[in-house]
Design an enzyme around this catalytic site. Structure first.
Site, PDB file in Angstrom:
ATOM      1  CG  PHE A 191      -1.881   1.381   1.412  1.00  0.00           C
ATOM      2  CD1 PHE A 191      -2.920   0.841   0.663  1.00  0.00           C
ATOM      3  CD2 PHE A 191      -1.734   2.633   1.336  1.00  0.00           C
ATOM      4  CE1 PHE A 191      -3.853   2.201   0.104  1.00  0.00           C
ATOM      5  CE2 PHE A 191      -2.876   3.450   2.214  1.00  0.00           C
ATOM      6  CZ  PHE A 191      -3.861   3.311   0.874  1.00  0.00           C
ATOM      7  CD  GLU A 217      -7.093   4.286  -0.647  1.00  0.00           C
ATOM      8  OE1 GLU A 217      -6.249   4.426  -0.745  1.00  0.00           O
ATOM      9  OE2 GLU A 217      -8.442   3.302  -1.689  1.00  0.00           O
ATOM     10  CB  SER A 218      -6.118  10.072   2.630  1.00  0.00           C
ATOM     11  OG  SER A 218      -5.510   9.621   2.324  1.00  0.00           O
ATOM     12  CB  CYS A 252      -2.155   7.466   1.391  1.00  0.00           C
ATOM     13  SG  CYS A 252      -3.974   6.938   1.636  1.00  0.00           S
ATOM     14  CB  SER A 308      -7.391   7.606   8.468  1.00  0.00           C
ATOM     15  OG  SER A 308      -6.886   7.257   7.643  1.00  0.00           O
ATOM     16  CG  HIS A 361      -3.828   9.981   6.378  1.00  0.00           C
ATOM     17  ND1 HIS A 361      -5.190   9.531   6.502  1.00  0.00           N
ATOM     18  CD2 HIS A 361      -4.020  11.254   6.609  1.00  0.00           C
ATOM     19  CE1 HIS A 361      -6.007  10.484   7.018  1.00  0.00           C
ATOM     20  NE2 HIS A 361      -4.991  12.014   5.926  1.00  0.00           N
ATOM     21  CD  GLU A 401       0.492  -2.700   5.507  1.00  0.00           C
ATOM     22  OE1 GLU A 401       0.772  -1.486   5.380  1.00  0.00           O
ATOM     23  OE2 GLU A 401      -1.029  -2.722   4.608  1.00  0.00           O
TER      24      GLU A 401
END
Lengths: 120, 361
Positions: B6, B81-82, B96, B256, B269, B273
């Site tokens: 990611f 995503e953000s 992102c 987030s 954010h 991993e």
């Protein structure tokens, strides 16, 4: 009167209406969800249909709506700083609070307090 | 390192508008927003955008709203995503992964137009993608991004500049594009002048820090409640203590948040991993703030994430010295400044890009 309001979100435009609704909520011992909203707050507009839908689905819960510009003193007393703020009341005391337009959390918090009332 | 994971590094877009029709900008419904005390004489502006229009913009980017909140100054949205922040004449979108952020420009300009608002300046920034080959067009290269973006802009935004600011770390560099209708400072009001933006990108997060951003299997929590727990256990809640935090935990990992405090936003954010761990922090400050505020915030950010590498970009019209405070604060928490680059951009002012690495024990 009460029956007509069941199934919808009741807007409180005056202090009198607000106090009356609160009192009614206290007496009924029902879960009361208050949506503190503002006309200029876009997130409030987004969550509004969801709230109306919940009110329709859950007649056993009272849903009230307070415009923070209309009832400034109420918003101040309840320390509302961001919109929408949802206050969860039972017999006059605040049992929970959700800040922000978050459908899942709103639904979950309603479920939580609505059940605890049934078992009480 | 994984072949592809990611993409943590965000793309960030800031669009400024001005109202060319005072009648359209004036919103009679809302007196409290028009009072001078709040400095919002321009009315609601972009905040009047209806949800369908906003969703259309976000759809172009490939994002959806997960939570939203507003106060007297602005509306804040946590996206799938953000993040998105909508002020009356300013919009900031940061996304992102493999989102196509620049595709938001055209629909955004179109919808703003309907509200009587015209684009006055644009600022696009991003770091170095970890997986550049996974990016879709137009994010396949900075050159493509700039060409695409320039094509979306009205000719009135004629002062333009694109630059890649280097660092001593091969994994970090700072891509900046700005465009403005005005060459000098005339475009922004005094209040905007005093504002500076701090954008932080962190890689190789401390293992113990990163682990806190993983959900426990079958934890029975919602994304909201798990997010709240992460905010508490990581110390994120203490970075800006009085801010209202809208947090969200992804499954199985990732986090987030948007912070809201008066007219200021902050956002974090995290992609935890191993192999491509990444965290970002962004906030705005004012030259009128207590000088120690920024130092306090930066130290806490470094302590929450304990990154091996960190880049800090400060963008400021009125206070180019902000960068000195950044370096001084981070040196006290074991980060050593490895490079510092500065450049001037139309409307945005001075961008100072610094990189840091952790001193090994």
């Amino acid at each position: 009167m009460a029956a007509a309001e069941e199934g919808q979100v009741v807007s409180c435009h005056t202090i009198e209406a607000w106090n009356e609704q609160l009192q009614k909520g206290n007496e009924s011992k029902k879960l009361v969800v208050v949506d503190f909203t503002a006309s200029w707050c876009a997130p409030c507009r987004f969550i509004s249909p969801f709230l109306a839908d919940m009110a329709k689905r859950l007649p056993e819960v009272t849903f009230l709506k307070v415009d923070v510009d209309e009832l400034k003193s109420v918003a101040q007393d309840w320390a509302v700083e961001a919109m929408p703020t949802f206050m969860f009341l039972k017999e006059g005391s605040i049992v929970d609070k959700v800040v922000g337009a978050r459908r899942e959390q709103l639904q979950q918090t309603v479920d939580k307090h609505k059940t605890s009332s049934a078992s009480a | 390192m994984a072949v592809s994971g990611f993409e943590g590094f965000e793309k960030r877009l800031e669009l400024h508008f001005f109202g060319d029709d005072p009648l359209l900008m004036d919103d009679n419904v809302n007196n409290s927003c028009n009072n001078n005390m709040l400095g919002l004489q321009l009315g609601l502006g972009l905040r009047r955008l209806d949800f369908d229009s906003l969703q259309q913009v976000l759809h172009a980017v490939q994002c959806t709203v997960v939570s939203a909140v507003g106060n007297h100054y602005f509306d804040s949205y946590v996206l799938s995503e953000s993040s998105l922040f909508v002020y009356p004449t300013k919009i900031i979108i940061k996304t992102c992964g493999t989102t196509q952020l620049l595709k938001s420009v055209r629909p955004m300009v179109h919808h703003a137009r309907r509200l009587g608002l015209s684009l006055s300046s644009v600022r696009y920034t991003r770091g170095n993608f970890i997986f550049p080959e996974s990016q879709p067009f137009p994010h396949t290269s900075f050159q493509n991004e700039v060409v695409f973006l320039e094509d979306c802009l009205p000719p009135t935004l004629r002062f333009r500049k694109a630059s890649v600011m280097p660092s001593s770390l091969s994994s970090h560099s700072w891509h900046v594009f700005t465009a403005s209708a005005d060459d000098g400072d005339a475009v922004s009001d005094d209040e905007d002048e005093a504002i500076f933006t701090v954008e932080i990108c962190m890689t190789e997060l401390g293992a113990a820090s990163a682990a806190k951003f993983f959900r426990r299997p079958n934890d029975g929590q919602t994304p909201d409640s798990a997010g709240k727990e992460m905010t508490e256990i990581t110390g994120i809640g203490n970075i800006i203590p009085r801010a209202l935090i809208c947090d969200y935990a992804f499954d199985p990992c990732g986090y987030s948040m948007n912070g809201v405090l008066g007219d200021r936003y902050s956002t974090i954010h995290v992609t935890p991993e191993d192999g491509y761990s990444y965290a970002s922090f962004e906030t705005v400050g004012s030259v009128y703030d207590d000088k120690n505020d920024l130092a306090r915030v930066l130290k806490k950010v470094a302590q929450v994430f304990r990154p091996a590498k960190m880049s800090v970009s400060t963008t400021s019209c009125a206070s180019p010295e902000v960068w000195k405070r950044v370096a001084a604060a981070l040196e006290t928490v074991g980060l050593k400044c490895r490079s510092c680059a500065a450049d001037e951009f139309p409307a945005a002012g001075t961008v100072v890009y610094q990189t840091f690495t952790a001193r090994r024990k």
